[in-house]
Design an enzyme around this catalytic site. Sequence first.
Site: not given
Length: 283
Positions: A132, A174, A201
């Site tokens: 992330s 994401h 993801e």
Amino acid sequence: MESTKGRGKLVIIGGAEDKEGDCKILREFVRAAGGTDAKIAILTAATSEPRESGEDYIRVFERLGVEEVTVLNTIHKDDGDDPKNLEILENATGAFFTGGDQARILEYIKGTKLDSLLHQRHKEGMVIGGTSAGAAMMPDLMIVEGDSETNPRMDAIEMGEGMGFIHSVVIDQHFAQRGRLGRLVSALLQQPANLGFGIDEDTAMIVDGDELTVVGRGAVTVVDESDATYNNLDELLKDEAMAVCGVKLHILPQGFRFNLKTRKPISLEISKKEAESPVLQTA
């Protein structure tokens, strides 16, 4: 693009990787860092809950058989120059950046002795992973924040200096889950880079030399605007929509590879044939 050949692998994760089941992506990070002999430093600078995040990854890595896992705390700028933290990193075979806010990584680590040592150890072969926010900070320039689910616009993103572990690319995370194609294209057209990678993801791209391999449940979207025939950037005001023509788009699921030098994908079929081919023996 500068070659990453000879350096440690980069394990760049789109976020929300599996930590409870087979842990396919984190398993590959551990394998690259030395397997059960790995020494992993967890960097929690991105998160506002470093203790919880650190303990979470300690649990996962120990379950995968790693005996030496240490949290490297950087909650103050001075922590980047702390001899204890430098010693931990000096002995590590893998450094893993947790998720959170990528701007915090730059605030607490960029320009410190820890920053310099991370780059030195990576050149020496240490694996660097990040999920992330820990993925977003990998290039020279990173997306600090931006709108999801939007068409490409001049004001769709804010860019800032990244950590520079990979060069001349833009990375977003994401990706499919938050509809970020528009903001990736917005970033790509406004920066001195012409390759963009959008990572879903529970998906990672593992960079090894001049090639990357996709691992995980989703896909990596590659946007290549190096041969684009037109864009309207010279005509736009801040909040107006971008136009671009002639851009290449590749969608790469698990097992597919991409060559950073040739800018060409390598299909799963070709990868399988290479794996099955006998090694040529020379006299």
